[in-house]
Design an enzyme around this catalytic site. Structure first.
Site, PDB file in Angstrom:
ATOM      1  N   PRO A   1       0.822  -1.223   0.000  1.00 61.52           N
ATOM      2  CA  PRO A   1       0.000   0.000   0.000  1.00 61.52           C
ATOM      3  C   PRO A   1       0.847   1.259   0.000  1.00 61.52           C
ATOM      4  O   PRO A   1       1.868   1.351   0.696  1.00 61.52           O
ATOM      5  CB  PRO A   1      -0.807  -0.131   1.300  1.00 61.52           C
ATOM      6  N   CYS A   2       0.409   2.247  -0.790  1.00 64.64           N
ATOM      7  CA  CYS A   2       1.221   3.448  -0.995  1.00 64.64           C
ATOM      8  C   CYS A   2       0.645   4.684  -0.305  1.00 64.64           C
ATOM      9  O   CYS A   2       1.224   5.760  -0.390  1.00 64.64           O
ATOM     10  CB  CYS A   2       1.349   3.730  -2.494  1.00 64.64           C
ATOM     11  N   GLN A   3      -0.500   4.544   0.381  1.00 59.53           N
ATOM     12  CA  GLN A   3      -1.168   5.733   0.906  1.00 59.53           C
ATOM     13  C   GLN A   3      -0.282   6.545   1.841  1.00 59.53           C
ATOM     14  O   GLN A   3      -0.356   7.776   1.867  1.00 59.53           O
ATOM     15  CB  GLN A   3      -2.458   5.322   1.646  1.00 59.53           C
TER      16      GLN A   3
ATOM     17  N   PHE B   1       2.829   7.048   1.586  1.00 56.81           N
ATOM     18  CA  PHE B   1       3.939   7.685   0.869  1.00 56.81           C
ATOM     19  C   PHE B   1       3.472   8.650  -0.219  1.00 56.81           C
ATOM     20  O   PHE B   1       4.262   9.445  -0.721  1.00 56.81           O
ATOM     21  CB  PHE B   1       4.826   6.614   0.218  1.00 56.81           C
TER      22      PHE B   1
END
Length: 364
Positions: A73-75, A77
């Site tokens: 998951p990239c939320q 960053f």
């Protein structure tokens, strides 16, 4: 070659790796609806559904794995989010490293937003992650790729951590040159589906389109903020900006069907010209009926999913699965490069790839 997919989502990255010749024997995903979509399209892959930490024992039993790939998951960053290192989801990059240490594949590919690979804010996190990979015996390349440079009609920059165990010739930017291709236009990709609401393009987004009372202007009519919400208009004769996982409401991109299908003068461009000359904003309900939101099927095609790909769940969840995916063609490009490195470990990755433009590269 045998591969394992982590943080698999609906399976977009899996599509690309399978196209490159990998057999994806196992996968892990926590989201229920994404798992349903994955199972509907990847019937030959064992899916371990649930929290990756709770599935670690099953994953650790996998042997003779050539590559592990996935996009944690990239939320935490993303520049579109809070960029919070303490977000629990931000720690899942280390969960990816846990699996690498347990299985010890010949190679791995970890995808994330560009910010993770470049911003000073995440420098310590990067250092800690790379130290773990290096300690496990991997030579790691950090490379930023833009989907539009590989024949995908979307400007979407992502960073890839590519690790090779016992690497003689590490992957470099030159490795990707043979795959460089100009993207088609949006018109070429989505016009064949037909108008929104027709049988072949029925999965419409009904979020209302209203004009901003205080538009934010940029030089391009397809930038700035002419509408309420963050859904920007798309130029059928260009390519899309990054498709977000938050599509489904007023963050869904906007298309002018009169421009797309009838070659009418683009209303957005005329309105932008009016504003740039000092004209007053129109009333919020003045957008013409020819403007509408991108449909599910159109968004899926712009991410490179096969036209017959099945998505499960309510509309908002399907849009999220599409927006969270790695474009299938981009996944294929990376998978092909990794495959070449594994099949020909003693051959320089630069030897066969001598055309195209340089990509930004940072070697760890």
């Amino acid at each position: 070659m045998r591969a394992v997919s982590l943080f698999s989502g609906a399976g977009g990255m899996d599509v690309g790796f399978k196209q490159a010749g990998f057999t994806v024997i196992a996968a892990n995903e926590i989201d229920t609806h994404a798992c349903q979509s994955f199972r509907a399209n990847h019937t030959d892959t064992i899916l371990y559904e649930g929290d990756i930490h709770q599935q670690m024992n099953k994953l650790a039993c996998l042997t003779d794995i050539d590559v592990i790939f996935g996009g944690p998951p990239c939320q935490g960053f993303s520049v579109a989010g809070k960029m919070d290192v303490t977000d629990p989801r931000s720690q899942l990059i280390f969960s990816f490293a846990d699996v690498i240490e347990q299985i010890r594949p010949r190679a791995f590919v970890m995808e994330n937003v560009k910010a993770l690979g470049h911003l000073e804010k995440f420098a310590l996190l990067r250092k800690q992650l790379l130290a773990r990979f290096t300690k496990s015996g991997y030579t790691v390349t950090l490379i930023t790729l833009n989907a539009k440079d590989f024949g995908i009609p979307q400007s979407r920059e992502r960073v890839f951590f590519i690790g090779l165990r016992e690497a003689i010739n590490p992957i470099t930017s030159l490795s990707f040159r043979k795959h460089h291709a100009s993207p088609p236009t949006l018109r070429e990709i989505i016009a064949p589906l037909g108008k929104a609401g027709t049988l072949s393009n029925s999965k419409v987004c009904k979020a209302k389109i209203t004009l901003a009372t205080k538009p934010v202007l940029r030089q391009s009519p397809y930038a700035g903020m002419l509408f309420n919400g963050q859904g920007r208009p798309l130029n059928p004769d260009g390519w899309a900006s990054t498709l977000p996982a938050s599509m489904g409401g007023n963050r869904t991109p906007i298309i002018d069907e009169a421009h797309l299908f009838h070659d009418a003068k683009p209303w957005v461009e005329e309105y932008h010209c009016h504003l740039m000359k000092g004209g007053k904003p129109y009333s919020t309900d003045a957008a013409p009926k020819s403007l509408r939101r991108l449909t599910i099927d159109e968004a899926a095609l712009l991410q490179g999913f096969p036209i017959n790909y099945q998505f499960c769940g309510p509309q908002s969840k399907v849009f999220a699965q599409i927006g969270n995916a790695v474009p299938c063609q981009l996944a294929y490009v990376v998978a092909d490069i990794v495959c070449h490195a594994l099949v020909y470990p003693t051959v320089s990755q630069n030897d066969d790839y001598t055309r195209g433009q340089n990509m930004e590269l940072q070697l760890a």
